[in-house]
Design an enzyme around this catalytic site. Sequence first.
Site, PDB file in Angstrom:
ATOM      1  N   GLY A 140      46.282  23.386  62.319  1.00 38.58           N
ATOM      2  CA  GLY A 140      46.054  23.096  60.710  1.00 38.58           C
ATOM      3  C   GLY A 140      47.439  23.040  60.181  1.00 38.58           C
ATOM      4  O   GLY A 140      48.544  23.436  60.680  1.00 38.58           O
ATOM      5  N   HIS A 141      47.396  23.028  58.904  1.00 29.05           N
ATOM      6  CA  HIS A 141      48.543  22.942  57.968  1.00 29.05           C
ATOM      7  C   HIS A 141      49.296  24.296  58.049  1.00 29.05           C
ATOM      8  O   HIS A 141      48.894  25.271  58.458  1.00 29.05           O
ATOM      9  CB  HIS A 141      48.107  22.820  56.552  1.00 29.05           C
ATOM     10  CG  HIS A 141      47.127  23.835  55.959  1.00 29.05           C
ATOM     11  ND1 HIS A 141      47.691  24.974  55.370  1.00 29.05           N
ATOM     12  CD2 HIS A 141      45.792  24.055  55.916  1.00 29.05           C
ATOM     13  CE1 HIS A 141      46.709  25.792  55.129  1.00 29.05           C
ATOM     14  NE2 HIS A 141      45.410  25.067  55.426  1.00 29.05           N
TER      15      HIS A 141
END
Length: 219
Positions: A140-141
């Site tokens: 994820g980010h």
Amino acid sequence: MSSTSIAIYGAGSFAREVAWLVDDISSAERPMKVVCFIDDNEANHGLVLNTVPVMGLAEARARFPDALVAVGIGSPQTREKVTQKALSTGMLPATLIHPRVERSRWVEIGPGAVICAGNILTVNITLGPHVQINLDCTIGHDVIMGDYTTLAPGVHVSGWVHFGKRVVVGTGAVILNGTQDAPLTIGDDAVIGAGAVVTKPVPPGVTVVGVPAKPLQRN
């Protein structure tokens, strides 16, 4: 167009998978070929694995002086050791990213990384040198991975997670998200057991297992 030669350090099971990765990356526009496996065990020199010869580092350098080196070894500590050994001879690292990896343009990947098929990397991710990401992981980010960190197949990492160096994450583990103000941190040389669900920071050198993940108790 001349082919880029790749020497794979290691002659075990993952090294053979990295050879397959090179085959999949190779194309008419960017031809690549695995020319040898490198093994420090002299007993294995002269073997042929999936049509590729096994030899020592000195022979590989002599026969294939222009070859880039990719390390097909899962252990981060061992991978660091042999990477430094290869680079000390003047070899340059190969960065291998399977064409079936989905990633945004906001992903920074250090030299020597190996990223296998089926991975998804979203945005604002930084991978240090020689990171290894096996099959079918999601990242994820705002994730940062330190040098030589290793994800086994099927790992899922949520946003705002910061890994130290040489972290090992076992198959199917899940690491829940931190926040911008308080990223979830995993210290250098930590080990996340297969199938673990990490909800809290993991100190350096600690092995955690279970759901939720807790430090492994040793007798």
